[in-house]
Design a protein around this motif. Sequence first.
Motif, mmCIF file in Angstrom:
data_model
loop_
_atom_site.group_PDB
_atom_site.id
_atom_site.type_symbol
_atom_site.label_atom_id
_atom_site.label_comp_id
_atom_site.label_asym_id
_atom_site.label_seq_id
_atom_site.Cartn_x
_atom_site.Cartn_y
_atom_site.Cartn_z
ATOM 1 N N PRO A 59 0.836 -1.208 0.000
ATOM 2 C CA PRO A 59 0.000 0.000 0.000
ATOM 3 C C PRO A 59 0.870 1.258 0.000
ATOM 4 O O PRO A 59 2.017 1.226 0.479
ATOM 5 C CB PRO A 59 -0.799 -0.113 1.294
ATOM 6 N N SER A 115 1.577 7.050 3.516
ATOM 7 C CA SER A 115 1.185 8.438 3.767
ATOM 8 C C SER A 115 1.276 8.673 5.267
ATOM 9 O O SER A 115 1.205 7.725 6.064
ATOM 10 C CB SER A 115 -0.239 8.714 3.278
ATOM 11 N N LYS A 136 -1.800 7.353 7.329
ATOM 12 C CA LYS A 136 -1.811 5.895 7.471
ATOM 13 C C LYS A 136 -0.660 5.418 8.358
ATOM 14 O O LYS A 136 -0.826 4.497 9.145
ATOM 15 C CB LYS A 136 -1.770 5.212 6.102
ATOM 16 N N ASP A 153 -4.661 -1.803 5.084
ATOM 17 C CA ASP A 153 -4.598 -0.505 4.418
ATOM 18 C C ASP A 153 -5.986 0.103 4.234
ATOM 19 O O ASP A 153 -6.161 1.305 4.396
ATOM 20 C CB ASP A 153 -3.894 -0.647 3.064
ATOM 21 N N MET A 154 -6.962 -0.729 3.926
ATOM 22 C CA MET A 154 -8.332 -0.215 3.755
ATOM 23 C C MET A 154 -8.839 0.387 5.071
ATOM 24 O O MET A 154 -9.587 1.356 5.062
ATOM 25 C CB MET A 154 -9.280 -1.321 3.282
ATOM 26 N N ARG A 183 -7.005 3.929 6.021
ATOM 27 C CA ARG A 183 -7.310 5.101 5.181
ATOM 28 C C ARG A 183 -8.145 6.151 5.913
ATOM 29 O O ARG A 183 -8.443 7.195 5.355
ATOM 30 C CB ARG A 183 -8.022 4.665 3.907
ATOM 31 N N ARG A 222 -11.317 6.214 7.215
ATOM 32 C CA ARG A 222 -12.740 6.397 6.956
ATOM 33 C C ARG A 222 -13.546 5.927 8.157
ATOM 34 O O ARG A 222 -13.070 5.148 8.964
ATOM 35 C CB ARG A 222 -13.160 5.590 5.734
#
Length: 189
Positions: free
Chosen positions: A80, A83, A86, A161-162, A165, A167
């Motif tokens: 991934p 950033s 993250k 990674d999902m 992010r 969210r």
Amino acid sequence: MAQIMDVLQLDVSGRPQAWITAKEAAVIYASDGIAWTLGDPFTVLRGGIQRRTGAQSRIEVHPIIAVRGAIPSRAWRQQPALSNPKLFARDRFVCAYCGHRLHADHLTREHIRPSSRGGEDTWMNCITACRPCNGRKGNRTPDELGWSLMYLPYVPSLHEDMILRGRRILADQMEFLLASVPSHSRLHG
């Protein structure tokens, strides 16, 4: 006003592909592109009125959808993208040197082997550090200072990674993603 949650889009084999909006998911539903779904519908989108029947179109959107014919992403085989948000989430907003938990505004991306000395900008060379520790370390390695890391860096899985992010994730989505997150992940702790 309630925030509309995103939908976790998978390929038919169950690999995460993207976070999409409920409206983007509705387009996939309307084009008969859904292979299967998970979780109870979390929103209902209403459309126009049919002239013949007077019925209003209605699509119930599930939190997880597998898209028929979706080609497994090549990104699945890669790491991934790195950033700061993250990285800080992976490290649970804890400085790897002093162990203090801080807000992201007080944290930095720290290169274990400094960039100026050939250190790469990778998951395995980067950790979270508070600004004071990063400043004290400067252009040296932790070994040169006699410092040890409070935790070791690692490369997150793509399921992880999902989650990283940042969210808002529904319970069904989190359960699905965590089931495939490696046991060494700090997301389990």
